[in-house]
Design an enzyme around this catalytic site. Sequence first.
Site, mmCIF file in Angstrom:
data_model
loop_
_atom_site.group_PDB
_atom_site.id
_atom_site.type_symbol
_atom_site.label_atom_id
_atom_site.label_comp_id
_atom_site.label_asym_id
_atom_site.label_seq_id
_atom_site.Cartn_x
_atom_site.Cartn_y
_atom_site.Cartn_z
ATOM 1 N N ASP A 55 0.864 -1.174 0.000
ATOM 2 C CA ASP A 55 0.000 0.000 0.000
ATOM 3 C C ASP A 55 0.903 1.227 0.000
ATOM 4 O O ASP A 55 1.600 1.489 0.990
ATOM 5 C CB ASP A 55 -0.885 -0.030 1.250
ATOM 6 C CG ASP A 55 -1.764 1.206 1.402
ATOM 7 O OD1 ASP A 55 -1.658 2.138 0.576
ATOM 8 O OD2 ASP A 55 -2.555 1.239 2.359
ATOM 9 N N SER A 135 -2.031 13.990 -14.121
ATOM 10 C CA SER A 135 -3.196 13.914 -15.001
ATOM 11 C C SER A 135 -3.543 15.309 -15.496
ATOM 12 O O SER A 135 -3.176 16.314 -14.877
ATOM 13 C CB SER A 135 -4.383 13.325 -14.223
ATOM 14 O OG SER A 135 -5.599 13.536 -14.884
ATOM 15 N N TYR A 148 -9.281 14.020 -6.669
ATOM 16 C CA TYR A 148 -8.319 13.515 -7.648
ATOM 17 C C TYR A 148 -7.519 14.665 -8.269
ATOM 18 O O TYR A 148 -6.292 14.607 -8.379
ATOM 19 C CB TYR A 148 -9.078 12.742 -8.722
ATOM 20 C CG TYR A 148 -8.228 12.109 -9.786
ATOM 21 C CD1 TYR A 148 -7.548 10.914 -9.557
ATOM 22 C CD2 TYR A 148 -8.125 12.684 -11.052
ATOM 23 C CE1 TYR A 148 -6.794 10.317 -10.551
ATOM 24 C CE2 TYR A 148 -7.374 12.099 -12.049
ATOM 25 C CZ TYR A 148 -6.706 10.916 -11.795
ATOM 26 O OH TYR A 148 -5.950 10.335 -12.794
ATOM 27 N N SER A 179 -3.461 9.557 -20.589
ATOM 28 C CA SER A 179 -4.903 9.396 -20.706
ATOM 29 C C SER A 179 -5.156 8.192 -21.601
ATOM 30 O O SER A 179 -4.843 8.218 -22.792
ATOM 31 C CB SER A 179 -5.545 10.645 -21.314
ATOM 32 O OG SER A 179 -6.938 10.466 -21.470
#
Length: 243
Positions: A55, A135, A148, A179
């Site tokens: 994690d 992103s 996000y 993307s």
Amino acid sequence: MVVTGGGDGIGAMVVRRLASEGWSVCVADIDETSATAIAADLTDRGHRVIGVGADVSCEADVERIGEVAETELGALSGWINNAGNTSPSMLLKMEVDAFDSVLAVHARGSFLGVREAARRMVRSESGGAIINVTSSAGLGGTVGQINYASAKGAIIAMTKSAAKELGRYNIRVNAVAPSASTEMTRTIMTNEKFAKTYLSRIALGRFAEADEMSATFSFLLSDDAGYMTGQVLSIDGGTYMVS
């Protein structure tokens, strides 16, 4: 080489690309089964790949990734912070837990990865390359995922700050804003209304497949990118253009 979130999606395609180019790769994923499965498949094909369940929001787990990777594969020369999660909701309805959980994986996880990689690279005095995955949401915002977008924006700032700190050690830090069609984007791409809206924003007029992303990661790790640091490269078909 470490690739977090390497058990599926873009991460898995990057792992396969790097293995084919001769990199020894540690695949780290919260889904240990996925990590070990891709490692076993590539090992059977003659590549040197190991899988680790971890994690990335847990400091001890990230330190363990670094320890296992160096012990099994040798001194680290590359690290890709790709692990991610989503918990979409409109701002007015978003719960604090949904905000925190996404920031924990993306922002905290990338910080822990950058720090772990840098500490080991500095110690070995060999330099290296670190790639963070951001992103277009971090560049221009988005609707329904303020958690996000906030995390991805933090990763951009983190990348630039780390590049300024680590350049003296010959450690390059860059970011990629990909993307592509993955499990995380499947809802958008399979929903007719969402797909039409998103396609209208893509200059190339189509969605990309995950394997189209891997070449940029390979480039940033290579000597061809030896004078590039602190940069953000978008692989989004012209969705978000920065002058």
